[in-house]
Design a protein around this motif. Structure first.
Motif, PDB file in Angstrom:
ATOM      1  N   GLN A 113       0.855   1.115  -7.441  1.00  0.00           N
ATOM      2  CA  GLN A 113       1.288   2.022  -8.501  1.00  0.00           C
ATOM      3  C   GLN A 113       1.870   3.301  -7.916  1.00  0.00           C
ATOM      4  OE1 GLN A 113       1.080   1.766 -12.096  1.00  0.00           O
ATOM      5  NE2 GLN A 113       2.362   3.604 -11.953  1.00  0.00           N
ATOM      6  N   VAL A 114       3.035   3.676  -8.405  1.00  0.00           N
ATOM      7  CA  VAL A 114       3.650   4.960  -8.082  1.00  0.00           C
ATOM      8  C   VAL A 114       3.818   5.732  -9.386  1.00  0.00           C
ATOM      9  CG1 VAL A 114       5.739   6.110  -7.263  1.00  0.00           C
ATOM     10  CG2 VAL A 114       4.840   4.115  -6.040  1.00  0.00           C
ATOM     11  N   THR A 115       3.267   6.938  -9.423  1.00  0.00           N
ATOM     12  CA  THR A 115       3.383   7.785 -10.604  1.00  0.00           C
ATOM     13  C   THR A 115       3.989   9.117 -10.187  1.00  0.00           C
ATOM     14  OG1 THR A 115       1.416   6.765 -11.584  1.00  0.00           O
ATOM     15  CG2 THR A 115       2.158   8.859 -12.519  1.00  0.00           C
ATOM     16  N   VAL A 116       5.087   9.477 -10.846  1.00  0.00           N
ATOM     17  CA  VAL A 116       5.778  10.722 -10.540  1.00  0.00           C
ATOM     18  C   VAL A 116       5.650  11.641 -11.742  1.00  0.00           C
ATOM     19  CG1 VAL A 116       7.936  11.782  -9.812  1.00  0.00           C
ATOM     20  CG2 VAL A 116       7.408   9.426  -9.126  1.00  0.00           C
TER      21      VAL A 116
ATOM     22  N   SER B  95       0.857  -1.181   0.000  1.00  0.00           N
ATOM     23  CA  SER B  95       0.000   0.000   0.000  1.00  0.00           C
ATOM     24  C   SER B  95       0.894   1.232   0.000  1.00  0.00           C
ATOM     25  CB  SER B  95      -0.927   0.003   1.221  1.00  0.00           C
ATOM     26  OG  SER B  95      -0.162   0.022   2.423  1.00  0.00           O
ATOM     27  N   GLY B  96       0.261   2.386  -0.213  1.00  0.00           N
ATOM     28  CA  GLY B  96       0.993   3.640  -0.110  1.00  0.00           C
ATOM     29  C   GLY B  96       1.367   4.286  -1.427  1.00  0.00           C
ATOM     30  N   GLY B  97       1.066   3.624  -2.533  1.00  0.00           N
ATOM     31  CA  GLY B  97       1.368   4.224  -3.820  1.00  0.00           C
ATOM     32  C   GLY B  97       0.448   5.408  -4.117  1.00  0.00           C
TER      33      GLY B  97
ATOM     34  N   ARG C  94       5.898   6.926   0.988  1.00  0.00           N
ATOM     35  CA  ARG C  94       6.334   5.763   1.742  1.00  0.00           C
ATOM     36  C   ARG C  94       5.429   4.596   1.403  1.00  0.00           C
ATOM     37  NH1 ARG C  94       6.736   4.379   8.200  1.00  0.00           N
ATOM     38  NH2 ARG C  94       4.464   4.211   7.966  1.00  0.00           N
ATOM     39  N   LEU C  95       6.021   3.557   0.870  1.00  0.00           N
ATOM     40  CA  LEU C  95       5.292   2.344   0.580  1.00  0.00           C
ATOM     41  C   LEU C  95       5.363   1.410   1.783  1.00  0.00           C
ATOM     42  CD1 LEU C  95       6.486   1.595  -3.062  1.00  0.00           C
ATOM     43  CD2 LEU C  95       4.635   3.083  -2.274  1.00  0.00           C
ATOM     44  N   SER C  96       4.282   0.684   1.991  1.00  0.00           N
ATOM     45  CA  SER C  96       4.224  -0.289   3.067  1.00  0.00           C
ATOM     46  C   SER C  96       3.923  -1.669   2.508  1.00  0.00           C
ATOM     47  CB  SER C  96       3.132   0.096   4.076  1.00  0.00           C
ATOM     48  OG  SER C  96       3.383   1.357   4.639  1.00  0.00           O
ATOM     49  N   CYS C  97       4.440  -2.669   3.194  1.00  0.00           N
ATOM     50  CA  CYS C  97       4.174  -4.062   2.829  1.00  0.00           C
ATOM     51  C   CYS C  97       3.805  -4.800   4.107  1.00  0.00           C
ATOM     52  CB  CYS C  97       5.389  -4.688   2.180  1.00  0.00           C
ATOM     53  SG  CYS C  97       5.246  -6.463   1.852  1.00  0.00           S
ATOM     54  N   ALA C  98       2.569  -5.249   4.184  1.00  0.00           N
ATOM     55  CA  ALA C  98       2.107  -6.027   5.329  1.00  0.00           C
ATOM     56  C   ALA C  98       2.368  -7.499   5.046  1.00  0.00           C
ATOM     57  CB  ALA C  98       0.630  -5.775   5.577  1.00  0.00           C
ATOM     58  N   ALA C  99       3.169  -8.118   5.903  1.00  0.00           N
ATOM     59  CA  ALA C  99       3.565  -9.510   5.706  1.00  0.00           C
ATOM     60  C   ALA C  99       2.889 -10.394   6.742  1.00  0.00           C
ATOM     61  CB  ALA C  99       5.080  -9.634   5.826  1.00  0.00           C
ATOM     62  N   SER C 100       2.383 -11.528   6.323  1.00  0.00           N
ATOM     63  CA  SER C 100       1.720 -12.443   7.249  1.00  0.00           C
ATOM     64  C   SER C 100       1.919 -13.882   6.804  1.00  0.00           C
ATOM     65  CB  SER C 100       0.222 -12.124   7.329  1.00  0.00           C
ATOM     66  OG  SER C 100      -0.392 -12.308   6.068  1.00  0.00           O
TER      67      SER C 100
ATOM     68  N   ALA D  25       6.340   3.462 -11.705  1.00  0.00           N
ATOM     69  CA  ALA D  25       6.293   2.014 -11.900  1.00  0.00           C
ATOM     70  C   ALA D  25       5.280   1.417 -10.932  1.00  0.00           C
ATOM     71  CB  ALA D  25       7.666   1.380 -11.657  1.00  0.00           C
ATOM     72  N   VAL D  26       4.993   0.148 -11.136  1.00  0.00           N
ATOM     73  CA  VAL D  26       4.300  -0.634 -10.111  1.00  0.00           C
ATOM     74  C   VAL D  26       5.380  -1.225  -9.207  1.00  0.00           C
ATOM     75  CG1 VAL D  26       2.801  -2.583  -9.630  1.00  0.00           C
ATOM     76  CG2 VAL D  26       2.389  -1.160 -11.655  1.00  0.00           C
ATOM     77  N   TYR D  27       5.217  -1.017  -7.918  1.00  0.00           N
ATOM     78  CA  TYR D  27       6.202  -1.476  -6.942  1.00  0.00           C
ATOM     79  C   TYR D  27       5.681  -2.723  -6.240  1.00  0.00           C
ATOM     80  CZ  TYR D  27       9.096   2.636  -7.553  1.00  0.00           C
ATOM     81  OH  TYR D  27       9.928   3.592  -8.071  1.00  0.00           O
ATOM     82  N   TYR D  28       6.558  -3.725  -6.152  1.00  0.00           N
ATOM     83  CA  TYR D  28       6.198  -5.013  -5.570  1.00  0.00           C
ATOM     84  C   TYR D  28       7.075  -5.332  -4.366  1.00  0.00           C
ATOM     85  CZ  TYR D  28       3.912  -5.813 -10.078  1.00  0.00           C
ATOM     86  OH  TYR D  28       3.111  -5.719 -11.201  1.00  0.00           O
ATOM     87  N   CYS D  29       6.448  -5.877  -3.362  1.00  0.00           N
ATOM     88  CA  CYS D  29       7.136  -6.407  -2.199  1.00  0.00           C
ATOM     89  C   CYS D  29       7.340  -7.902  -2.423  1.00  0.00           C
ATOM     90  CB  CYS D  29       6.278  -6.160  -0.956  1.00  0.00           C
ATOM     91  SG  CYS D  29       6.917  -6.819   0.579  1.00  0.00           S
ATOM     92  N   ALA D  30       8.486  -8.431  -1.962  1.00  0.00           N
ATOM     93  CA  ALA D  30       8.783  -9.840  -2.167  1.00  0.00           C
ATOM     94  C   ALA D  30       9.533 -10.401  -0.973  1.00  0.00           C
ATOM     95  CB  ALA D  30       9.616 -10.029  -3.436  1.00  0.00           C
TER      96      ALA D  30
END
Length: 127
Positions: free
Chosen positions: A122-125, A7-9, A19-25, A92-97
């Motif tokens: 999605q992040v657009t500048v 989230s956060g894009g 700031r992008l966030s990645c919730a991991a579970s 770009a589209v930002y991915y957490c891995a």
């Protein structure tokens, strides 16, 4: 089963921050490495940054070094990507891995090393 939710894009002007966030579970992440990748339209997905969960060791692509910071909050099982001084080429589209079996010698920059992926944000500048 590991789940990653980004989230956060959004849309931001050049020079701005997100700031992008990645919730991991799904598992304990203490032995994992976490990474951020991005994919611009018409381009291949590329490495952005990685962090080793236990030691907080980080690794960055040259294109973002000094502007982006990867971090994690173990109590919340969250991974963050603070992006400052954004440029149009960061769009770009930002991915957490998650890399569940990281090398002890280095943090991986190859997509093939990562086992679980989020859906992207999605992040657009704009210039």
């Amino acid at each position: 089963q590991v789940q990653l939710v980004e989230s956060g894009g959004g849309l931001v002007q050049a020079g701005g921050s997100l700031r992008l966030s990645c919730a991991a579970s799904g598992r304990s992440f203490s032995n994992y490495a976490m990474g951020w990748f991005r994919q611009a339209p018409g381009k291949e997905r590329e490495f952005v940054a990685a962090i080793r969960w236990r030691t907080l060791r980080t690794y960055y692509a040259d294109s973002v070094k000094g502007r982006f910071t990867i971090s994690r909050d173990a109590a919340k099982n969250m991974v963050y990507l603070q992006m400052n001084n954004l440029k149009p080429e960061d769009t770009a589209v930002y991915y957490c891995a998650a890399d569940i079996n990281p090398s002890t010698l280095f943090l991986a920059a190859s997509m093939a090393e990562y086992d679980y992926w989020g859906q992207g944000t999605q992040v657009t500048v704009s210039s």
